[in-house]
Design a protein around this motif. Structure first.
Motif, PDB file in Angstrom:
ATOM      1  N   ARG A  95     -10.011 -23.233  17.029  1.00 45.87           N
ATOM      2  CA  ARG A  95      -8.638 -23.095  17.525  1.00 45.87           C
ATOM      3  C   ARG A  95      -8.563 -21.884  18.435  1.00 45.87           C
ATOM      4  O   ARG A  95      -9.076 -20.814  18.086  1.00 45.87           O
ATOM      5  CB  ARG A  95      -7.673 -22.915  16.351  1.00 45.87           C
ATOM      6  CG  ARG A  95      -6.224 -23.186  16.683  1.00 45.87           C
ATOM      7  CD  ARG A  95      -5.308 -22.753  15.550  1.00 45.87           C
ATOM      8  NE  ARG A  95      -5.211 -21.298  15.493  1.00 45.87           N
ATOM      9  CZ  ARG A  95      -5.245 -20.593  14.369  1.00 45.87           C
ATOM     10  NH1 ARG A  95      -5.424 -21.179  13.199  1.00 45.87           N
ATOM     11  NH2 ARG A  95      -5.136 -19.271  14.407  1.00 45.87           N
ATOM     12  N   VAL A  96      -7.946 -22.063  19.581  1.00 50.95           N
ATOM     13  CA  VAL A  96      -7.795 -20.980  20.554  1.00 50.95           C
ATOM     14  C   VAL A  96      -6.324 -20.581  20.615  1.00 50.95           C
ATOM     15  O   VAL A  96      -5.444 -21.432  20.771  1.00 50.95           O
ATOM     16  CB  VAL A  96      -8.285 -21.417  21.951  1.00 50.95           C
ATOM     17  CG1 VAL A  96      -8.034 -20.317  22.971  1.00 50.95           C
ATOM     18  CG2 VAL A  96      -9.764 -21.784  21.912  1.00 50.95           C
ATOM     19  N   ASP A  97      -6.061 -19.286  20.486  1.00 55.38           N
ATOM     20  CA  ASP A  97      -4.708 -18.754  20.602  1.00 55.38           C
ATOM     21  C   ASP A  97      -4.540 -18.105  21.972  1.00 55.38           C
ATOM     22  O   ASP A  97      -5.448 -17.402  22.439  1.00 55.38           O
ATOM     23  CB  ASP A  97      -4.442 -17.725  19.502  1.00 55.38           C
ATOM     24  CG  ASP A  97      -4.558 -18.320  18.106  1.00 55.38           C
ATOM     25  OD1 ASP A  97      -4.452 -19.555  17.977  1.00 55.38           O
ATOM     26  OD2 ASP A  97      -4.743 -17.546  17.141  1.00 55.38           O
ATOM     27  N   PHE A  98      -3.383 -18.337  22.593  1.00 58.59           N
ATOM     28  CA  PHE A  98      -3.174 -17.802  23.934  1.00 58.59           C
ATOM     29  C   PHE A  98      -1.700 -17.575  24.223  1.00 58.59           C
ATOM     30  O   PHE A  98      -0.825 -18.133  23.550  1.00 58.59           O
ATOM     31  CB  PHE A  98      -3.789 -18.735  24.994  1.00 58.59           C
ATOM     32  CG  PHE A  98      -3.186 -20.116  25.071  1.00 58.59           C
ATOM     33  CD1 PHE A  98      -2.158 -20.417  25.959  1.00 58.59           C
ATOM     34  CD2 PHE A  98      -3.672 -21.134  24.274  1.00 58.59           C
ATOM     35  CE1 PHE A  98      -1.616 -21.698  26.030  1.00 58.59           C
ATOM     36  CE2 PHE A  98      -3.142 -22.419  24.334  1.00 58.59           C
ATOM     37  CZ  PHE A  98      -2.110 -22.704  25.221  1.00 58.59           C
ATOM     38  N   PHE A  99      -1.451 -16.712  25.200  1.00 62.90           N
ATOM     39  CA  PHE A  99      -0.115 -16.506  25.745  1.00 62.90           C
ATOM     40  C   PHE A  99      -0.016 -17.159  27.115  1.00 62.90           C
ATOM     41  O   PHE A  99      -0.993 -17.209  27.859  1.00 62.90           O
ATOM     42  CB  PHE A  99       0.178 -15.007  25.950  1.00 62.90           C
ATOM     43  CG  PHE A  99       0.366 -14.205  24.698  1.00 62.90           C
ATOM     44  CD1 PHE A  99       1.427 -14.437  23.840  1.00 62.90           C
ATOM     45  CD2 PHE A  99      -0.514 -13.175  24.385  1.00 62.90           C
ATOM     46  CE1 PHE A  99       1.599 -13.678  22.694  1.00 62.90           C
ATOM     47  CE2 PHE A  99      -0.345 -12.404  23.250  1.00 62.90           C
ATOM     48  CZ  PHE A  99       0.712 -12.654  22.402  1.00 62.90           C
ATOM     49  N   LEU A 100       1.184 -17.614  27.458  1.00 66.48           N
ATOM     50  CA  LEU A 100       1.525 -17.896  28.843  1.00 66.48           C
ATOM     51  C   LEU A 100       2.510 -16.815  29.260  1.00 66.48           C
ATOM     52  O   LEU A 100       3.630 -16.741  28.735  1.00 66.48           O
ATOM     53  CB  LEU A 100       2.149 -19.290  28.998  1.00 66.48           C
ATOM     54  CG  LEU A 100       1.162 -20.449  29.055  1.00 66.48           C
ATOM     55  CD1 LEU A 100       1.916 -21.780  29.155  1.00 66.48           C
ATOM     56  CD2 LEU A 100       0.214 -20.318  30.241  1.00 66.48           C
TER      57      LEU A 100
END
Length: 332
Positions: free
Chosen positions: A280-285
């Protein structure tokens, strides 16, 4: 003949409690016509299986077998649902490699590397279309001068977190310099995290978490993203595990272009880190720029019914049991 699955759970850190819940859910979803599932608890004091009658059987660490009243149980595959050490940092994978038992997660090197947030960012930093927040990686030798090092290189506000921790344990958001020392101490002293601290500049934007896995046919499959909205200052341990503090929207409200861009980046992350199984990859936009900012990768994501990956599997139109079966068959 049914496949014998060692469902490995527990662990040496505060995340063990979550591991037990994840493993119980996985077991409830697996097809008992195809698999004989043996939950195996790994703890500091013992490795063992408890049968339906409550009898405990120790694992033979020489070959990871069980002697159940003279009947030797030899496993075909290990399904690792052990968050934190030793399941997520590569130690368990190295042992399983040595005894020749296939498993469902990333390999030893990938697991060890991705538990180190700073090292992971360094490897991924030049991926097209992806940004990483400005950061400082602090080791134990930096502790006395850590505050000055951070102030010299980064702009407030900061995220301060153990470099090798999980479940947001030991993490703080710092909005003023006089809060920094306490946050650094909290991160340095978080149990079983290696006395390393990562400090990052805060990125203002929407937060997402998105799964990807390799199926039994060898294809990479990107799951729908989940958007995380929390009433807390950030998505901390309480926000993750106390009901009502966080709103999770699956599938996330993203444009077609944003979905395609996220998928490209997540596949490149998976390939570049030589991942296996599900991650699982966590990211912000970022709000003003729409840039994709990498936060971290989780190589053994939570698997309770409410966890992100099961949510995303359902949104993808797949049953959780079929999903877990794909992971087992891919490992085999």
């Amino acid at each position: 003949m049914k496949t014998k699955v060692a469902l490995i759970t527990g662990g040496y850190t505060g995340e063990a409690e979550v591991s037990f819940k994840s493993a119980a859910f996985v077991q409830s979803q697996l097809d008992t016509d195809k698999y004989d599932v043996y939950p195996i608890t790994i703890g500091l004091d013992a490795w063992f299986h408890v049968n339906e009658n409550g009898i405990r059987y120790k694992v033979n660490k020489e070959d990871f077998t069980l002697d159940m009243d003279g009947h030797i149980v030899k496993f075909d595959v290990a399904f690792i649902i052990l968050h934190g050490s030793p399941g997520e940092d590569g130690r368990l994978q190295g042992y399983l490699d040595m005894i020749g038992l296939p498993y469902t997660s990333c390999g030893t090197l990938t697991s060890a590397l991705t538990m180190n947030k700073g090292y992971t960012k360094a490897i991924l930093a030049d991926i097209p279309e992806m940004s990483v927040a400005n950061s400082v990686l602090l080791f134990e030798n930096h502790r006395a001068e850590a505050v000055n090092l951070v102030r010299e290189k980064l702009q407030l506000p900061y995220f301060v977190k153990p470099n090798a921790g999980g479940s947001s344990i030991g993490m703080s958001k710092v909005k003023a310099f006089d809060e920094l020392q306490e946050a650094l101490d909290k991160a340095y002293d978080a149990e079983n995290t290696g006395k390393q601290v990562l400090v990052e500049e805060f990125v203002s934007g929407r937060e997402f978490s998105q799964g990807i896995f390799r199926n039994a046919a060898g294809e990479l499959v990107v799951l729908p993203a989940t958007e995380v909205r929390t009433t807390r200052e950030f998505f901390d341990f309480e926000a993750k595990y106390i009901p009502g503090l966080t709103e999770e929207i699956t599938p996330a409200d993203l444009t077609t272009e944003q979905q395609e861009r996220a998928a490209r980046i997540i596949q490149e992350i998976y390939i570049r880190l030589n991942c296996k199984g599900m991650v699982r990859v966590d990211f912000f936009l970022e709000n003003d720029t729409d840039k994709f900012y990498f936060i971290e990768i989780n190589t053994i994501p939570g698997q309770t019914a409410q966890s992100f990956i099961p949510q995303q599997v359902r949104a993808f139109g797949m049953k959780e049991g079929d999903f877990y079966s794909e992971l087992i068959e891919a490992a085999l």
